[in-house]
Design a protein around this motif. Structure first.
Motif, PDB file in Angstrom:
ATOM      1  N   LYS A  59      51.420  50.497  48.026  1.00 39.62           N
ATOM      2  CA  LYS A  59      50.335  50.323  47.246  1.00 39.62           C
ATOM      3  C   LYS A  59      49.808  51.173  46.410  1.00 39.62           C
ATOM      4  N   ARG A  60      49.214  51.012  45.483  1.00 41.69           N
ATOM      5  CA  ARG A  60      48.763  51.966  44.282  1.00 41.69           C
ATOM      6  C   ARG A  60      47.433  52.909  45.109  1.00 41.69           C
ATOM      7  N   ASP A  61      47.556  54.191  44.794  1.00 44.12           N
ATOM      8  CA  ASP A  61      46.535  55.058  44.974  1.00 44.12           C
ATOM      9  C   ASP A  61      46.312  56.021  44.107  1.00 44.12           C
ATOM     10  N   LYS A  78      42.156  52.555  39.018  1.00 46.36           N
ATOM     11  CA  LYS A  78      41.047  52.193  39.724  1.00 46.36           C
ATOM     12  C   LYS A  78      40.710  50.709  39.548  1.00 46.36           C
ATOM     13  N   ILE A  84      43.508  48.534  41.399  1.00 49.36           N
ATOM     14  CA  ILE A  84      42.944  48.593  42.835  1.00 49.36           C
ATOM     15  C   ILE A  84      42.098  47.327  43.061  1.00 49.36           C
TER      16      ILE A  84
END
Length: 163
Positions: free
Chosen positions: A4-6, A41, A44
């Motif tokens: 998952k993106r962060d 952001k 997400i």
């Protein structure tokens, strides 16, 4: 291979996407690092709203090398966007990332149809897609989608996968 993106990987990904061999083909053309942070952001948040599924592609060492996402998800259908940094071209990462992502999409998220638009001049992406099973040129069979991708001139091919 996918995560998952962060925000922690943004700096590495931003540097990879700024390469002139990559930048013309990415979905979000960020000119500044801060802009890339903002877009990440947003992705997400979109994932929390279930309108997007976005993952970071990792190499064997766990380093970020690109991204893959399904966006504009409506009625179990969405559009695929993916890019990989030039040091990782031709090493099989694209195929493995797509196979892993499709497994997640079709089995865990119950996605039924994935569309991909590829610029007709983007030979590298066309060849990569030809290696994937179940990929079909959809210019004729999904003409309305094809037409919506090319509302002014025919610059994209439409590719379709069914889950």
């Amino acid at each position: 291979m996918l995560k998952k993106r962060d925000l922690h990987e943004c700096h590495s990904l931003y540097n990879l996407m700024m390469d002139p061999a990559v930048f013309p083909y990415i979905r979000y053309k960020c000119q500044f690092y801060e802009e890339y942070l903002f877009i990440t952001k947003q992705l997400i948040v979109e994932e929390e709203l279930e309108t997007c599924i976005s993952r970071t592609i990792l190499n064997e060492m766990g380093h970020p090398i690109g991204t893959i996402e399904l966006y504009d998800i409506v009625n179990k259908t969405g559009f695929l966007a993916t890019w990989i940094g030039t040091p990782y071209f031709g090493k099989g990462y694209n195929k493995r990332a797509k196979e892993s992502f499709f497994t997640e999409l079709f089995l865990e998220h119950n996605i039924e149809i994935v569309f991909l638009k590829i610029r007709k001049q983007n030979i590298r992406s066309k060849k990569a897609v030809e290696k994937l099973p179940y990929a079909k040129l959809a210019n004729d069979i999904n003409y309305q989608i094809y037409k919506s991708l090319n509302n002014t001139q025919q610059i994209y091919d439409c590719i379709k996968w069914n889950g």
